[in-house]
Design an enzyme around this catalytic site. Sequence first.
Site, PDB file in Angstrom:
ATOM      1  N   ARG A   1     -32.812  11.734  -9.912  1.00 17.01           N
ATOM      2  CA  ARG A   1     -32.117  13.012 -10.000  1.00 17.01           C
ATOM      3  C   ARG A   1     -31.836  13.611  -8.625  1.00 17.01           C
ATOM      4  O   ARG A   1     -30.783  14.219  -8.404  1.00 17.01           O
ATOM      5  CB  ARG A   1     -32.940  14.000 -10.836  1.00 17.01           C
ATOM      6  CG  ARG A   1     -32.926  13.717 -12.335  1.00 17.01           C
ATOM      7  CD  ARG A   1     -33.824  14.701 -13.077  1.00 17.01           C
ATOM      8  NE  ARG A   1     -33.456  16.085 -12.798  1.00 17.01           N
ATOM      9  CZ  ARG A   1     -32.499  16.741 -13.432  1.00 17.01           C
ATOM     10  NH1 ARG A   1     -31.799  16.136 -14.394  1.00 17.01           N
ATOM     11  NH2 ARG A   1     -32.237  17.998 -13.139  1.00 17.01           N
TER      12      ARG A   1
ATOM     13  N   ASP B   1     -23.251  22.464 -11.915  1.00 18.93           N
ATOM     14  CA  ASP B   1     -24.150  21.845 -12.885  1.00 18.93           C
ATOM     15  C   ASP B   1     -23.873  20.350 -13.025  1.00 18.93           C
ATOM     16  O   ASP B   1     -22.748  19.893 -12.827  1.00 18.93           O
ATOM     17  CB  ASP B   1     -23.970  22.532 -14.242  1.00 18.93           C
ATOM     18  CG  ASP B   1     -25.091  22.226 -15.202  1.00 18.93           C
ATOM     19  OD1 ASP B   1     -26.184  21.836 -14.743  1.00 18.93           O
ATOM     20  OD2 ASP B   1     -24.879  22.358 -16.421  1.00 18.93           O
TER      21      ASP B   1
ATOM     22  N   GLU C   1     -12.431  35.408 -15.935  1.00 19.41           N
ATOM     23  CA  GLU C   1     -11.922  34.281 -16.701  1.00 19.41           C
ATOM     24  C   GLU C   1     -12.915  33.131 -16.551  1.00 19.41           C
ATOM     25  O   GLU C   1     -13.388  32.857 -15.447  1.00 19.41           O
ATOM     26  CB  GLU C   1     -10.537  33.855 -16.193  1.00 19.41           C
ATOM     27  CG  GLU C   1      -9.458  34.905 -16.382  1.00 19.41           C
ATOM     28  CD  GLU C   1      -9.217  35.239 -17.849  1.00 19.41           C
ATOM     29  OE1 GLU C   1      -9.249  34.303 -18.685  1.00 19.41           O
ATOM     30  OE2 GLU C   1      -8.993  36.424 -18.168  1.00 19.41           O
TER      31      GLU C   1
ATOM     32  N   LEU D   1     -13.071  33.267   4.582  1.00 18.21           N
ATOM     33  CA  LEU D   1     -13.735  33.085   3.299  1.00 18.21           C
ATOM     34  C   LEU D   1     -15.221  33.412   3.396  1.00 18.21           C
ATOM     35  O   LEU D   1     -15.908  32.995   4.323  1.00 18.21           O
ATOM     36  CB  LEU D   1     -13.565  31.635   2.833  1.00 18.21           C
ATOM     37  CG  LEU D   1     -14.373  31.222   1.595  1.00 18.21           C
ATOM     38  CD1 LEU D   1     -13.729  31.760   0.331  1.00 18.21           C
ATOM     39  CD2 LEU D   1     -14.507  29.712   1.514  1.00 18.21           C
TER      40      LEU D   1
ATOM     41  N   SER E   1     -31.570  28.874  -9.420  1.00 17.04           N
ATOM     42  CA  SER E   1     -31.866  30.053 -10.234  1.00 17.04           C
ATOM     43  C   SER E   1     -33.358  30.368 -10.215  1.00 17.04           C
ATOM     44  O   SER E   1     -34.187  29.532  -9.837  1.00 17.04           O
ATOM     45  CB  SER E   1     -31.411  29.827 -11.681  1.00 17.04           C
ATOM     46  OG  SER E   1     -32.315  28.962 -12.350  1.00 17.04           O
TER      47      SER E   1
ATOM     48  N   ARG F   1     -27.727  14.617 -14.138  1.00 13.41           N
ATOM     49  CA  ARG F   1     -27.107  13.715 -15.119  1.00 13.41           C
ATOM     50  C   ARG F   1     -26.134  12.752 -14.452  1.00 13.41           C
ATOM     51  O   ARG F   1     -26.015  11.601 -14.847  1.00 13.41           O
ATOM     52  CB  ARG F   1     -26.406  14.541 -16.205  1.00 13.41           C
ATOM     53  CG  ARG F   1     -27.357  15.083 -17.262  1.00 13.41           C
ATOM     54  CD  ARG F   1     -26.689  16.114 -18.142  1.00 13.41           C
ATOM     55  NE  ARG F   1     -26.550  17.381 -17.427  1.00 13.41           N
ATOM     56  CZ  ARG F   1     -25.767  18.371 -17.829  1.00 13.41           C
ATOM     57  NH1 ARG F   1     -25.030  18.226 -18.913  1.00 13.41           N
ATOM     58  NH2 ARG F   1     -25.724  19.496 -17.161  1.00 13.41           N
TER      59      ARG F   1
ATOM     60  N   ILE G   1     -23.510  30.767 -19.718  1.00 11.42           N
ATOM     61  CA  ILE G   1     -23.560  31.471 -18.445  1.00 11.42           C
ATOM     62  C   ILE G   1     -24.866  31.225 -17.707  1.00 11.42           C
ATOM     63  O   ILE G   1     -24.931  31.303 -16.484  1.00 11.42           O
ATOM     64  CB  ILE G   1     -23.348  32.986 -18.666  1.00 11.42           C
ATOM     65  CG1 ILE G   1     -22.037  33.226 -19.417  1.00 11.42           C
ATOM     66  CG2 ILE G   1     -23.321  33.727 -17.346  1.00 11.42           C
ATOM     67  CD1 ILE G   1     -20.813  32.675 -18.727  1.00 11.42           C
TER      68      ILE G   1
ATOM     69  N   ARG H   1     -38.858  23.485 -12.733  1.00 17.62           N
ATOM     70  CA  ARG H   1     -38.594  22.053 -12.650  1.00 17.62           C
ATOM     71  C   ARG H   1     -39.749  21.337 -11.951  1.00 17.62           C
ATOM     72  O   ARG H   1     -40.586  21.971 -11.315  1.00 17.62           O
ATOM     73  CB  ARG H   1     -37.281  21.818 -11.892  1.00 17.62           C
ATOM     74  CG  ARG H   1     -36.054  22.316 -12.656  1.00 17.62           C
ATOM     75  CD  ARG H   1     -34.778  21.899 -11.991  1.00 17.62           C
ATOM     76  NE  ARG H   1     -33.620  22.298 -12.772  1.00 17.62           N
ATOM     77  CZ  ARG H   1     -32.371  21.942 -12.503  1.00 17.62           C
ATOM     78  NH1 ARG H   1     -32.111  21.150 -11.464  1.00 17.62           N
ATOM     79  NH2 ARG H   1     -31.376  22.354 -13.261  1.00 17.62           N
TER      80      ARG H   1
ATOM     81  N   HIS I   1     -28.555  15.655  -6.536  1.00 15.19           N
ATOM     82  CA  HIS I   1     -28.559  16.916  -5.791  1.00 15.19           C
ATOM     83  C   HIS I   1     -28.020  16.704  -4.374  1.00 15.19           C
ATOM     84  O   HIS I   1     -27.308  17.559  -3.838  1.00 15.19           O
ATOM     85  CB  HIS I   1     -29.978  17.486  -5.729  1.00 15.19           C
ATOM     86  CG  HIS I   1     -30.511  17.898  -7.070  1.00 15.19           C
ATOM     87  ND1 HIS I   1     -29.796  18.730  -7.913  1.00 15.19           N
ATOM     88  CD2 HIS I   1     -31.671  17.600  -7.717  1.00 15.19           C
ATOM     89  CE1 HIS I   1     -30.503  18.932  -9.021  1.00 15.19           C
ATOM     90  NE2 HIS I   1     -31.628  18.252  -8.928  1.00 15.19           N
TER      91      HIS I   1
ATOM     92  N   ASN J   1     -25.788  17.673 -11.576  1.00 11.29           N
ATOM     93  CA  ASN J   1     -26.195  16.745 -10.511  1.00 11.29           C
ATOM     94  C   ASN J   1     -27.144  15.664 -11.022  1.00 11.29           C
ATOM     95  O   ASN J   1     -26.973  14.476 -10.743  1.00 11.29           O
ATOM     96  CB  ASN J   1     -26.878  17.518  -9.375  1.00 11.29           C
ATOM     97  CG  ASN J   1     -25.930  18.415  -8.620  1.00 11.29           C
ATOM     98  OD1 ASN J   1     -24.722  18.204  -8.617  1.00 11.29           O
ATOM     99  ND2 ASN J   1     -26.480  19.431  -7.974  1.00 11.29           N
TER     100      ASN J   1
END
Length: 255
Positions: A48, A35, A222, A146, A80, A39, A210, A86, A52, A37
Amino acid sequence: MNPWKRWFGNKEPLDSTVPELDADNIPNHVAVIMDGNGRWAQKRGLPRVAGHHAGMKNVKKITMAANEIGVKILTLYAFSTENWKRPRDEVDFLMKLPLEFFPKEIDELIRNNVQIRMTGWEEGLPDATLKVIKDAIARTKGNTGLILNFALNYGSRKEMIAGMKAMLGDIEQGKISIEEISEQSFSQYLLTSELPDPDLMIRTSGEQRISNFMLWQLAYSELCFTESYWPEFTEQHFFDAVKEYQSRARRYGGL
């Protein structure tokens, strides 16, 4: 040599201020809400979309950091189901980022044995975007290191509703009985059925929510929130989050 003292693929050593980590307590699955990017860019007088683009460049850096210390799965919340609201030009730019990222980074990801996956809905994604993602998934399918999992066109409420509909369909067809419904059985109807739940969730930019991300899966994760915007979130910040994770006692409701 301890894994966090090793060198990255770019042959530059890790920062000497990286905290010493417990190699026996590395989170298996780390999820990140990338979160801030926009700003980050606006604070610098940039559009903006520049934020990104900067955020995209940070993906490989944090992926390699996670890989170095033994994280098995890194899930990044890239787009999302709500992000379609947007401005169109911003959405179009976001959809083009995979077309730049994967051709540029795929060879190094393969050299580091990284496997690419996607959690989300293919419907609605531009054909070119979906093709480059599927190509990356196919090229890395045999890798055993990974798992770099992009949550793309993903929303947790939609995921759970879809899972409930699929489960009810199986009940109607006699494939499963109501008595067989459990947390474990329901989890198999989610998009993340092949992945363990995240041990640690990190959100950048100072926001502490979240945002419809893995609501079921984060039940006992956590949570770590940092003021840093995603483009400025460094390996140091990532290791600090893991260090914070290691300082907590995970009781899962027990004593």
